[in-house]
Scaffold this active site. Structure first.
Site, PDB file in Angstrom:
ATOM      1  CE  LYS A  10      -4.005  -2.178   2.333  1.00 43.43           C
ATOM      2  NZ  LYS A  10      -4.822  -2.163   3.580  1.00 43.43           N
ATOM      3  CE1 TYR A  50      -9.395  -2.997   1.125  1.00 47.31           C
ATOM      4  CE2 TYR A  50      -8.644  -0.813   0.518  1.00 47.31           C
ATOM      5  CZ  TYR A  50      -8.395  -2.061   1.059  1.00 47.31           C
ATOM      6  OH  TYR A  50      -7.149  -2.369   1.535  1.00 47.31           O
ATOM      7  CG  ASN A 121      -3.477  -2.750   7.022  1.00 49.49           C
ATOM      8  OD1 ASN A 121      -3.346  -2.298   5.879  1.00 49.49           O
ATOM      9  ND2 ASN A 121      -4.571  -3.350   7.434  1.00 49.49           N
ATOM     10  CG  HIS A 124      -5.104  -6.193  -0.277  1.00 47.67           C
ATOM     11  ND1 HIS A 124      -6.301  -6.299   0.391  1.00 47.67           N
ATOM     12  CD2 HIS A 124      -5.182  -7.049  -1.342  1.00 47.67           C
ATOM     13  CE1 HIS A 124      -7.070  -7.175  -0.256  1.00 47.67           C
ATOM     14  NE2 HIS A 124      -6.416  -7.635  -1.304  1.00 47.67           N
ATOM     15  CD  GLU A 135      -8.833  -8.839  -3.258  1.00 51.55           C
ATOM     16  OE1 GLU A 135      -9.503  -8.501  -2.265  1.00 51.55           O
ATOM     17  OE2 GLU A 135      -7.696  -9.370  -3.155  1.00 51.55           O
TER      18      GLU A 135
HETATM   19  P1  IDP Z   1      -7.914  -7.199   5.467  1.00 54.18           P
HETATM   20  O1  IDP Z   1      -7.098  -6.115   4.762  1.00 54.18           O
HETATM   21  O2  IDP Z   1      -7.178  -7.780   6.636  1.00 54.18           O
HETATM   22  O3  IDP Z   1      -8.447  -8.234   4.525  1.00 54.18           O
HETATM   23  P2  IDP Z   1     -10.568  -5.968   5.485  1.00 54.18           P
HETATM   24  O4  IDP Z   1     -11.623  -6.212   6.510  1.00 54.18           O
HETATM   25  O5  IDP Z   1     -10.761  -6.550   4.119  1.00 54.18           O
HETATM   26  O6  IDP Z   1      -9.172  -6.450   6.126  1.00 54.18           O
HETATM   27  O7  IDP Z   1     -10.386  -4.400   5.392  1.00 54.18           O
HETATM   28  C1  IDP Z   1      -9.673  -3.779   4.339  1.00 54.18           C
HETATM   29  C2  IDP Z   1      -8.830  -2.649   4.882  1.00 54.18           C
HETATM   30  O8  IDP Z   1      -9.671  -1.655   5.472  1.00 54.18           O
HETATM   31  C3  IDP Z   1      -7.860  -3.040   5.998  1.00 54.18           C
HETATM   32  O9  IDP Z   1      -6.648  -3.612   5.519  1.00 54.18           O
HETATM   33  C4  IDP Z   1      -7.650  -1.721   6.698  1.00 54.18           C
HETATM   34  O10 IDP Z   1      -6.720  -0.903   5.969  1.00 54.18           O
HETATM   35  C5  IDP Z   1      -9.032  -1.096   6.617  1.00 54.18           C
HETATM   36  N1  IDP Z   1      -9.870  -1.406   7.792  1.00 54.18           N
HETATM   37  C6  IDP Z   1     -10.527  -2.573   8.040  1.00 54.18           C
HETATM   38  N2  IDP Z   1     -11.223  -2.540   9.168  1.00 54.18           N
HETATM   39  C7  IDP Z   1     -11.044  -1.275   9.657  1.00 54.18           C
HETATM   40  C8  IDP Z   1     -11.539  -0.618  10.853  1.00 54.18           C
HETATM   41  O11 IDP Z   1     -12.301  -1.172  11.663  1.00 54.18           O
HETATM   42  N3  IDP Z   1     -11.131   0.666  11.023  1.00 54.18           N
HETATM   43  C9  IDP Z   1     -10.315   1.313  10.152  1.00 54.18           C
HETATM   44  N4  IDP Z   1      -9.812   0.728   9.034  1.00 54.18           N
HETATM   45  C10 IDP Z   1     -10.181  -0.558   8.792  1.00 54.18           C
HETATM   46 MG    MG Z   2      -9.868  -8.121   3.048  1.00 50.84          MG
END
Ligand code: IDP
Ligand code: MG
Length: 167
Positions: A10, A50, A121, A124, A135
């Site tokens: 990212k 997303y 984070n 992805h 994706e």
């Molecule tokens: P993942 O990346 O671990 O698969 P997802 O639930 O698909 O997690 O969420 C996509 C991205 O959205 C996450 O990597 C993170 O950057 C962001 N995200 C997910 N949940 C939250 C939250 O509760 N608060 C803020 N950002 C979030």
């Molecule tokens: Mg995800």
């Protein structure tokens, strides 16, 4: 089962020069890379990537984060392939919330939560085979993938097709 998975370093990962570290960590999996590129992420692409989170309160900030509004307007996208690729990569990435991710994981090492509450984070990774297919088809053209018949394709003949060439 052999499968493929989409990885995106990212914008925060690129801006912090973490690409090398992240790829080194992923090399532990012994998976093969079958596609890679540096990409500029449009708002349309970020929203499509997303789309499952479009009702979340953090969606707008998340889209801005992925398009690079807070860092650099580039990401690195890769496709890894091999035995249990999805689970192997997710394990090295760590939990979605960087505060909850194990310290030794990529997200545990490099992630943070912004003051606006977005989980930055660094990486992805697809979460399931159907998600990976959606994706990978979103981020890559079939010819960008160095692997025969990863997913079904079709041939189209384009007549008035404009294309940039070297001068
Ligand atoms: P993942 O990346 O671990 O698969 P997802 O639930 O698909 O997690 O969420 C996509 C991205 O959205 C996450 O990597 C993170 O950057 C962001 N995200 C997910 N949940 C939250 C939250 O509760 N608060 C803020 N950002 C979030
Ligand atoms: Mg995800």
């Amino acid at each position: 089962m052999k499968e493929s998975t989409l990885v995106i370093v990212k914008p925060d990962g690129l801006q912090k020069s973490l690409t090398g570290n992240i790829l080194t960590r992923l090399a532990e999996t012994k998976l093969i890379i079958i596609a890679s590129k540096i990409a500029v992420v449009s708002r349309k692409l970020a929203e499509a990537h997303y789309c499952h989170l479009k009702d979340k309160p953090f969606f707008e900030e998340l889209v801005k984060y992925l398009t690079g509004e807070y860092h650099t307007h580039r990401v690195m996208a890769l496709v890894y392939y091999g035995e249990d690729a999805i689970q192997k990569v997710r394990k090295i990435c760590g939990a979605t919330n960087p505060e909850e991710a194990e310290p030794g994981t990529i997200r545990g090492s490099y992630g943070r939560i912004t003051t606006k509450g977005v989980y930055e984070n660094a990486i992805h990774a697809s979460g399931a085979p159907e998600e990976a297919k959606r994706e990978i088809e979103l981020w890559f053209e079939p010819d960008e993938i160095v692997f025969e018949n990863l997913y079904p394709t079709r041939e189209v003949v384009l007549s008035q097709h404009k294309k940039r060439m070297w001068a």
